[in-house]
Design a protein around this motif. Structure first.
Motif, PDB file in Angstrom:
ATOM      1  N   GLU A 147       8.521   3.787 -16.138  1.00 39.41           N
ATOM      2  CA  GLU A 147       9.557   3.410 -15.164  1.00 39.41           C
ATOM      3  C   GLU A 147       9.029   3.540 -13.736  1.00 39.41           C
ATOM      4  OE1 GLU A 147      13.284   5.491 -15.732  1.00 39.41           O
ATOM      5  OE2 GLU A 147      13.168   5.166 -17.906  1.00 39.41           O
ATOM      6  N   ALA A 148       8.351   4.651 -13.439  1.00 45.30           N
ATOM      7  CA  ALA A 148       7.795   4.863 -12.095  1.00 45.30           C
ATOM      8  C   ALA A 148       6.704   3.828 -11.802  1.00 45.30           C
ATOM      9  CB  ALA A 148       7.246   6.278 -11.975  1.00 45.30           C
ATOM     10  N   LYS A 149       5.881   3.538 -12.785  1.00 46.37           N
ATOM     11  CA  LYS A 149       4.823   2.539 -12.634  1.00 46.37           C
ATOM     12  C   LYS A 149       5.435   1.164 -12.363  1.00 46.37           C
ATOM     13  CE  LYS A 149       1.474   0.296 -15.679  1.00 46.37           C
ATOM     14  NZ  LYS A 149       0.780   0.377 -16.963  1.00 46.37           N
ATOM     15  N   HIS A 150       6.457   0.811 -13.097  1.00 49.88           N
ATOM     16  CA  HIS A 150       7.144  -0.474 -12.908  1.00 49.88           C
ATOM     17  C   HIS A 150       7.710  -0.574 -11.487  1.00 49.88           C
ATOM     18  CE1 HIS A 150       9.485  -4.034 -13.867  1.00 49.88           C
ATOM     19  NE2 HIS A 150      10.538  -3.438 -13.366  1.00 49.88           N
ATOM     20  N   LYS A 151       8.335   0.488 -11.027  1.00 54.66           N
ATOM     21  CA  LYS A 151       8.896   0.511  -9.668  1.00 54.66           C
ATOM     22  C   LYS A 151       7.790   0.343  -8.626  1.00 54.66           C
ATOM     23  CE  LYS A 151      11.785   3.331  -6.647  1.00 54.66           C
ATOM     24  NZ  LYS A 151      12.469   4.604  -6.460  1.00 54.66           N
ATOM     25  N   PHE A 152       6.658   1.023  -8.826  1.00 54.37           N
ATOM     26  CA  PHE A 152       5.527   0.897  -7.905  1.00 54.37           C
ATOM     27  C   PHE A 152       5.034  -0.541  -7.860  1.00 54.37           C
ATOM     28  CE2 PHE A 152       0.884   0.673  -7.477  1.00 54.37           C
ATOM     29  CZ  PHE A 152       0.757   1.115  -6.162  1.00 54.37           C
ATOM     30  N   PHE A 153       4.844  -1.145  -9.035  1.00 54.28           N
ATOM     31  CA  PHE A 153       4.331  -2.520  -9.068  1.00 54.28           C
ATOM     32  C   PHE A 153       5.334  -3.523  -8.511  1.00 54.28           C
ATOM     33  CE2 PHE A 153       1.052  -1.109 -12.252  1.00 54.28           C
ATOM     34  CZ  PHE A 153      -0.018  -1.312 -11.394  1.00 54.28           C
ATOM     35  N   GLN A 154       6.616  -3.276  -8.721  1.00 56.12           N
ATOM     36  CA  GLN A 154       7.624  -4.154  -8.102  1.00 56.12           C
ATOM     37  C   GLN A 154       7.504  -4.102  -6.589  1.00 56.12           C
ATOM     38  OE1 GLN A 154       9.802  -6.364  -9.613  1.00 56.12           O
ATOM     39  NE2 GLN A 154       8.524  -5.877 -11.377  1.00 56.12           N
ATOM     40  N   GLY A 155       7.295  -2.901  -6.049  1.00 54.01           N
ATOM     41  CA  GLY A 155       7.102  -2.758  -4.610  1.00 54.01           C
ATOM     42  C   GLY A 155       5.811  -3.410  -4.139  1.00 54.01           C
ATOM     43  N   LEU A 156       4.748  -3.258  -4.932  1.00 53.69           N
ATOM     44  CA  LEU A 156       3.464  -3.861  -4.582  1.00 53.69           C
ATOM     45  C   LEU A 156       3.571  -5.387  -4.518  1.00 53.69           C
ATOM     46  CD1 LEU A 156       0.633  -2.647  -3.987  1.00 53.69           C
ATOM     47  CD2 LEU A 156       0.042  -3.197  -6.352  1.00 53.69           C
ATOM     48  N   MET A 157       4.398  -5.959  -5.372  1.00 52.93           N
ATOM     49  CA  MET A 157       4.576  -7.413  -5.390  1.00 52.93           C
ATOM     50  C   MET A 157       5.329  -7.934  -4.163  1.00 52.93           C
ATOM     51  SD  MET A 157       5.371  -8.353  -9.309  1.00 52.93           S
ATOM     52  CE  MET A 157       4.502  -7.610 -10.645  1.00 52.93           C
ATOM     53  N   GLU A 158       5.919  -7.011  -3.412  1.00 45.17           N
ATOM     54  CA  GLU A 158       6.622  -7.399  -2.184  1.00 45.17           C
ATOM     55  C   GLU A 158       5.748  -7.254  -0.941  1.00 45.17           C
ATOM     56  OE1 GLU A 158       9.597  -8.856  -2.136  1.00 45.17           O
ATOM     57  OE2 GLU A 158       9.497  -8.763  -4.338  1.00 45.17           O
ATOM     58  N   THR A 159       4.528  -6.765  -1.115  1.00 43.27           N
ATOM     59  CA  THR A 159       3.649  -6.531   0.034  1.00 43.27           C
ATOM     60  C   THR A 159       3.049  -7.846   0.530  1.00 43.27           C
ATOM     61  OG1 THR A 159       1.669  -6.196  -1.331  1.00 43.27           O
ATOM     62  CG2 THR A 159       3.025  -4.239  -0.829  1.00 43.27           C
ATOM     63  N   PRO A 160       2.666  -7.890   1.801  1.00 45.59           N
ATOM     64  CA  PRO A 160       2.001  -9.087   2.331  1.00 45.59           C
ATOM     65  C   PRO A 160       0.709  -9.412   1.569  1.00 45.59           C
ATOM     66  CG  PRO A 160       2.596  -7.592   4.118  1.00 45.59           C
ATOM     67  CD  PRO A 160       2.889  -6.877   2.838  1.00 45.59           C
ATOM     68  N   GLU A 161      -0.017  -8.381   1.144  1.00 48.49           N
ATOM     69  CA  GLU A 161      -1.262  -8.602   0.423  1.00 48.49           C
ATOM     70  C   GLU A 161      -1.028  -9.339  -0.898  1.00 48.49           C
ATOM     71  OE1 GLU A 161      -1.803  -4.708   2.753  1.00 48.49           O
ATOM     72  OE2 GLU A 161      -0.192  -5.686   1.625  1.00 48.49           O
ATOM     73  N   PHE A 162      -0.002  -8.937  -1.626  1.00 55.55           N
ATOM     74  CA  PHE A 162       0.300  -9.606  -2.891  1.00 55.55           C
ATOM     75  C   PHE A 162       0.804 -11.020  -2.634  1.00 55.55           C
ATOM     76  CE2 PHE A 162       2.800 -10.839  -6.564  1.00 55.55           C
ATOM     77  CZ  PHE A 162       1.964 -10.484  -7.611  1.00 55.55           C
ATOM     78  N   LYS A 163       1.688 -11.162  -1.671  1.00 60.70           N
ATOM     79  CA  LYS A 163       2.210 -12.497  -1.365  1.00 60.70           C
ATOM     80  C   LYS A 163       1.098 -13.436  -0.919  1.00 60.70           C
ATOM     81  CE  LYS A 163       6.840 -10.949  -0.722  1.00 60.70           C
ATOM     82  NZ  LYS A 163       8.129 -11.254  -0.227  1.00 60.70           N
ATOM     83  N   ASN A 164       0.079 -12.898  -0.258  1.00 57.58           N
ATOM     84  CA  ASN A 164      -1.074 -13.700   0.117  1.00 57.58           C
ATOM     85  C   ASN A 164      -1.832 -14.156  -1.127  1.00 57.58           C
ATOM     86  OD1 ASN A 164      -2.913 -14.913   1.961  1.00 57.58           O
ATOM     87  ND2 ASN A 164      -4.277 -13.172   1.698  1.00 57.58           N
ATOM     88  N   MET A 165      -1.879 -13.326  -2.169  1.00 51.84           N
ATOM     89  CA  MET A 165      -2.524 -13.701  -3.424  1.00 51.84           C
ATOM     90  C   MET A 165      -1.789 -14.875  -4.073  1.00 51.84           C
ATOM     91  SD  MET A 165      -5.178 -11.785  -3.786  1.00 51.84           S
ATOM     92  CE  MET A 165      -5.589 -12.401  -5.381  1.00 51.84           C
ATOM     93  N   ILE A 166      -0.467 -14.890  -3.947  1.00 51.68           N
ATOM     94  CA  ILE A 166       0.315 -15.990  -4.512  1.00 51.68           C
ATOM     95  C   ILE A 166      -0.038 -17.280  -3.798  1.00 51.68           C
ATOM     96  CG2 ILE A 166       2.651 -16.932  -4.767  1.00 51.68           C
ATOM     97  CD1 ILE A 166       3.610 -14.017  -5.156  1.00 51.68           C
ATOM     98  N   SER A 167      -0.111 -17.253  -2.473  1.00 50.46           N
ATOM     99  CA  SER A 167      -0.409 -18.475  -1.750  1.00 50.46           C
ATOM    100  C   SER A 167      -1.851 -18.923  -2.019  1.00 50.46           C
ATOM    101  CB  SER A 167      -0.159 -18.310  -0.249  1.00 50.46           C
ATOM    102  OG  SER A 167      -1.027 -17.347   0.297  1.00 50.46           O
ATOM    103  N   LYS A 168      -2.779 -17.974  -2.225  1.00 54.44           N
ATOM    104  CA  LYS A 168      -4.162 -18.347  -2.567  1.00 54.44           C
ATOM    105  C   LYS A 168      -4.220 -19.039  -3.917  1.00 54.44           C
ATOM    106  CE  LYS A 168      -6.834 -14.848  -0.110  1.00 54.44           C
ATOM    107  NZ  LYS A 168      -7.667 -13.657  -0.256  1.00 54.44           N
ATOM    108  N   SER A 169      -3.472 -18.515  -4.897  1.00 49.87           N
ATOM    109  CA  SER A 169      -3.531 -19.115  -6.234  1.00 49.87           C
ATOM    110  C   SER A 169      -2.855 -20.482  -6.238  1.00 49.87           C
ATOM    111  CB  SER A 169      -2.910 -18.188  -7.286  1.00 49.87           C
ATOM    112  OG  SER A 169      -1.518 -18.127  -7.152  1.00 49.87           O
ATOM    113  N   ASN A 170      -1.883 -20.681  -5.374  1.00 55.92           N
ATOM    114  CA  ASN A 170      -1.226 -21.982  -5.306  1.00 55.92           C
ATOM    115  C   ASN A 170      -2.073 -23.025  -4.599  1.00 55.92           C
ATOM    116  OD1 ASN A 170       1.015 -21.053  -6.655  1.00 55.92           O
ATOM    117  ND2 ASN A 170       2.150 -20.565  -4.814  1.00 55.92           N
ATOM    118  N   ASN A 171      -3.065 -22.587  -3.839  1.00 51.59           N
ATOM    119  CA  ASN A 171      -3.934 -23.513  -3.114  1.00 51.59           C
ATOM    120  C   ASN A 171      -5.201 -23.855  -3.878  1.00 51.59           C
ATOM    121  OD1 ASN A 171      -2.214 -23.677  -0.891  1.00 51.59           O
ATOM    122  ND2 ASN A 171      -3.133 -21.894   0.085  1.00 51.59           N
ATOM    123  N   THR A 172      -5.357 -23.330  -5.084  1.00 51.95           N
ATOM    124  CA  THR A 172      -6.574 -23.606  -5.839  1.00 51.95           C
ATOM    125  C   THR A 172      -6.413 -24.802  -6.737  1.00 51.95           C
ATOM    126  OG1 THR A 172      -5.931 -22.000  -7.544  1.00 51.95           O
ATOM    127  CG2 THR A 172      -7.433 -21.263  -5.804  1.00 51.95           C
TER     128      THR A 172
END
Length: 172
Positions: A147-172
């Motif tokens: 549960e704690a790990k899931h909460k951490f990863f949910q938060g990580l997915m909201e970070t600018p770094e993760f969101k930048n990964m989404i835009s990189k994968s969409n541009n490939t």
């Protein structure tokens, strides 16, 4: 109650590398055109790990049904995991270390394991935060840790770094 324990990932380097390469080759023989990624804590140098190996197998949507069928012929279904039209989990507890295989459709909702790895590799603060969670739950209930790990990863997915990964994968 299953308890969770963590170890320095460096203790597993040789066996992880060997098991990863053996299974990557095994998967490539069945599915030559897929992307295979080493993910999870053993893919993050100097991190804490439960001591298992996680592999993400990324396929296009058309390949998914055949990939499920072929991976089912060499791995056990992970019944503790969810099952969707874009994600399946498999396991092999007989390997050293034990193996988890995450099958995902590229750019679908569960195609995030490799992105989380990249964010953790690039940011020591996130790695430290994740390791601190592991230290906090050492010897405690696996379910509560998850549960704690899931909460951490949910938060990580909201970070600018993760969101930048989404835009990189969409541009490939």
């Amino acid at each position: 109650m299953e308890k969770v324990n963590f170890f320095d990932s460096e203790l597993f380097n040789k066996s992880v590398e060997k098991t990863f390469l053996l299974n990557k080759n095994k998967i490539k023989m069945l599915l030559p055109d897929v992307d295979i990624q080493h993910v999870g804590s053993t893919a993050i140098p100097n991190s804490l790990t439960k001591g298992d190996l996680d592999i993400q197998v990324r396929v296009c949507a058309e390949q998914f049904p055949k990939a499920v069928e072929l991976l089912s012929s060499i791995y056990e279904h992970n019944e503790e995991s969810i099952k969707t039209d874009t994600f399946r989990a498999f396991k092999d507890d007989t390997t050293n270390p034990p193996l988890g295989v995450q099958l995902t459709i590229i750019d679908a909702d569960f195609d995030f394991f490799w992105k989380l790895r990249e964010v953790l590799l690039a940011n020591i603060n996130y790695r430290d935060e994740y390791d601190n969670i592991k230290k906090e739950y050492e010897g405690k209930s696996m379910d509560i840790y998850r549960e704690a790990k899931h909460k951490f990863f949910q938060g990580l997915m909201e970070t600018p770094e993760f969101k930048n990964m989404i835009s990189k994968s969409n541009n490939t």
